[in-house]
Scaffold this motif. Structure first.
Motif, short mmCIF file in Angstrom:
data_model
loop_
_atom_site.label_atom_id
_atom_site.label_comp_id
_atom_site.label_asym_id
_atom_site.label_seq_id
_atom_site.Cartn_x
_atom_site.Cartn_y
_atom_site.Cartn_z
N VAL A 92 0.83 -1.20 0.00
CA VAL A 92 0.00 0.00 0.00
C VAL A 92 0.86 1.26 0.00
O VAL A 92 0.35 2.37 -0.06
CB VAL A 92 -0.96 0.04 1.22
CG1 VAL A 92 -2.00 -1.05 1.10
CG2 VAL A 92 -0.20 -0.08 2.53
N VAL A 93 2.17 1.07 0.07
CA VAL A 93 3.11 2.19 0.13
C VAL A 93 3.82 2.41 -1.19
O VAL A 93 3.95 3.54 -1.68
CB VAL A 93 4.15 1.96 1.26
CG1 VAL A 93 5.26 3.01 1.19
CG2 VAL A 93 3.47 2.00 2.62
N ALA A 152 -2.16 -3.56 -5.02
CA ALA A 152 -1.33 -2.35 -4.97
C ALA A 152 -2.21 -1.13 -5.25
O ALA A 152 -3.31 -1.26 -5.80
CB ALA A 152 -0.21 -2.45 -6.01
N PRO A 153 -1.73 0.07 -4.91
CA PRO A 153 -2.54 1.29 -5.09
C PRO A 153 -2.47 1.83 -6.52
O PRO A 153 -1.90 2.88 -6.79
CB PRO A 153 -1.93 2.26 -4.08
CG PRO A 153 -0.51 1.83 -3.96
CD PRO A 153 -0.51 0.33 -4.11
N PHE A 154 -3.07 1.13 -7.44
CA PHE A 154 -3.04 1.53 -8.85
C PHE A 154 -3.76 2.86 -9.06
O PHE A 154 -3.22 3.80 -9.64
CB PHE A 154 -3.69 0.45 -9.72
CG PHE A 154 -2.89 -0.83 -9.81
CD1 PHE A 154 -1.90 -0.98 -10.76
CD2 PHE A 154 -3.15 -1.88 -8.94
CE1 PHE A 154 -1.17 -2.15 -10.85
CE2 PHE A 154 -2.43 -3.06 -9.01
CZ PHE A 154 -1.42 -3.19 -9.97
N VAL A 155 -5.01 2.93 -8.61
CA VAL A 155 -5.83 4.11 -8.88
C VAL A 155 -5.22 5.36 -8.22
O VAL A 155 -5.23 6.45 -8.82
CB VAL A 155 -7.27 3.88 -8.39
CG1 VAL A 155 -8.10 5.15 -8.52
CG2 VAL A 155 -7.91 2.73 -9.18
N ALA A 159 -1.28 4.25 1.22
CA ALA A 159 -0.90 4.79 2.52
C ALA A 159 0.14 5.88 2.31
O ALA A 159 1.21 5.62 1.74
CB ALA A 159 -0.33 3.69 3.41
N ALA A 160 -0.17 7.09 2.75
CA ALA A 160 0.76 8.20 2.58
C ALA A 160 0.57 9.19 3.71
O ALA A 160 -0.55 9.48 4.12
CB ALA A 160 0.53 8.90 1.24
N GLY A 161 1.70 9.71 4.25
CA GLY A 161 1.63 10.67 5.33
C GLY A 161 0.86 10.12 6.51
O GLY A 161 1.06 8.98 6.93
N ARG A 162 -0.06 10.90 7.06
CA ARG A 162 -0.86 10.43 8.18
C ARG A 162 -2.13 9.68 7.73
O ARG A 162 -2.86 9.17 8.57
CB ARG A 162 -1.26 11.63 9.05
CG ARG A 162 -0.05 12.32 9.68
CD ARG A 162 -0.46 13.45 10.59
NE ARG A 162 0.71 14.14 11.13
CZ ARG A 162 0.65 15.16 11.97
NH1 ARG A 162 -0.52 15.61 12.38
NH2 ARG A 162 1.76 15.72 12.40
#
Length: 380
Positions: free
Chosen positions: A17-18, A45-48, A69-72
């Motif tokens: 997710v990263v 995985a985070p394709f979109v 998943a990014a930042g907070r």
């Protein structure tokens, strides 16, 4: 090595997710190695979130989208990953996770066949994570060190660096960040600097632009910097945009691996100006290996493994941390002596072919997952 047991294809569930869905280690080395060995792979995985269409199933690979998943903003991704893994894991022989947060996210699901691919030192990385409040960074890092030892008692690990072994008490398979070494490459030279990889201030994004600025001026406008990679913080984005506006930087943003690697070919030098931070001290910057694999000398800061590779091979120049003038002088030296740049590129390529060719590492990776499947798969 066969990807079947009793005539049934082995199946791997690969989850991140990263990382970018086209991450070189995950998609273009590990997944490709599994597919070549006859495995079937489901890739979450985070394709979109990266503005990519989810690929249609083909040639043993099925892809599904997850939040990023990014930042907070990480809880939604962890919950979605847990739900997807809970649903899909029983139909796979191995669950391979690539992000530290996925290990606690799927805790309690009884996944004996889960493998954590350790790409980095998460505790060391916390010192530069601005999404985590500064007073919490040291306590969270200490807690993570303890959690790592708990995880290794329950799950097999793959380590991306030999240096990571010191964090753990048991022996684990090391699958280094090897690269695909092309059969032929043009000699290094010209006036084009390159950088391939994510852009952050910790990875030297602002320093790179300043080096390009000084080298451009010192070469009467000949030297420019070509950058492939997304900006992961606002300071890096601003630095790149300023360099583009000045005409000293060509910034392509993210590109698929094949295009990114093609950018390196024939360049004067590749820049790897990472800062002296705990997360980097035990790691080999993959970009350094990639530059050398393509016959291009690396100009790198003296992180231990990068320095060792460049100095042993004679494949580049080592400059002090955060010394942009020294880096610019190194670039100008290569520009003025193109035969030296080409010779450095040849020497570096020879050593990388010997030690860091994925043609060798891929077999070890597949063997490690095959062993896990034989011992732990819920399908066997």
């Amino acid at each position: 090595m066969s990807g079947t047991t009793a005539g049934t294809p082995l199946r791997a569930l690969v989850v991140t997710v990263v990382h970018h869905p086209q991450d070189s280690r995950i998609r273009h080395r590990e997944i490709s190695a599994l597919l070549a060995a006859g495995w079937q792979v489901t890739y979450l995985a985070p394709f979109v979130a990266h503005d990519l269409a989810v690929p249609a199933p083909a040639d043993g690979l099925t892809c599904r989208d997850l939040p990023r998943a990014a930042g907070r903003d990480r809880l939604a991704a962890a919950r979605a990953a847990r739900a997807a893994v809970r649903r899909l894991a029983p139909d796979h022989d191995v669950v391979l996770v690539h992000d530290p947060e996925l290990v606690p996210a799927v805790a309690g699901l009884g996944l004996r066949h889960l493998v954590w691919d350790v790409h980095e030192d998460p505790a060391g990385a916390l010192v530069v994570k601005d999404w985590l409040p500064a007073p919490l960074r040291r306590p969270v890092a200490a807690a993570w060190r303890g959690a790592e030892r708990l995880v290794e008692r329950r799950h097999p690990l793959l380590l991306a660096e030999h240096a990571y072994a010191g964090r753990f008490r048991r022996e684990h398979t090391v699958v280094p960040n090897a690269v695909v070494v092309p059969e032929t490459v043009p000699p290094a030279g010209g006036a084009r600097l390159v950088h391939v990889g994510n852009l952050t201030t910790a990875r030297g994004s602002e320093a790179m632009v300043e080096v390009a600025r000084r080298a451009h001026a010192g070469s009467d406008g000949a030297i420019t910097l070509e950058v492939v990679g997304p900006a992961r913080d606002e300071a890096s984005r601003a630095a790149m945009e300023a360099g583009v506006a000045e005409g000293i930087v060509v910034w392509h943003g993210f590109q698929p691996a094949e295009r990114a690697m093609a950018t390196i070919d024939g360049a004067l030098a590749g820049l790897a100006l990472l800062r002296d931070l705990p997360n980097y001290r035990g790691s080999m910057p993959t970009k350094v290996v990639e530059y050398l694999a393509h016959g291009v000398p690396a100009v790198t800061t003296p992180l231990p493994l990068a320095r060792e590779l460049v100095e042993e091979s004679g494949g580049g120049l080592v400059v002090p941390f955060e010394d942009v003038q020294a880096a610019a002088d190194a670039v100008l030296r290569l520009w003025r002596t193109p035969e030296e740049a080409a010779a450095m590129g040849r020497r570096g390529r020879e050593l990388v072919r010997e030690r860091y060719d994925w043609a060798k590492g891929g077999a070890a990776f597949v063997a490690a997952l095959t062993e896990v499947a034989a011992a732990r798969s819920p399908r066997r």
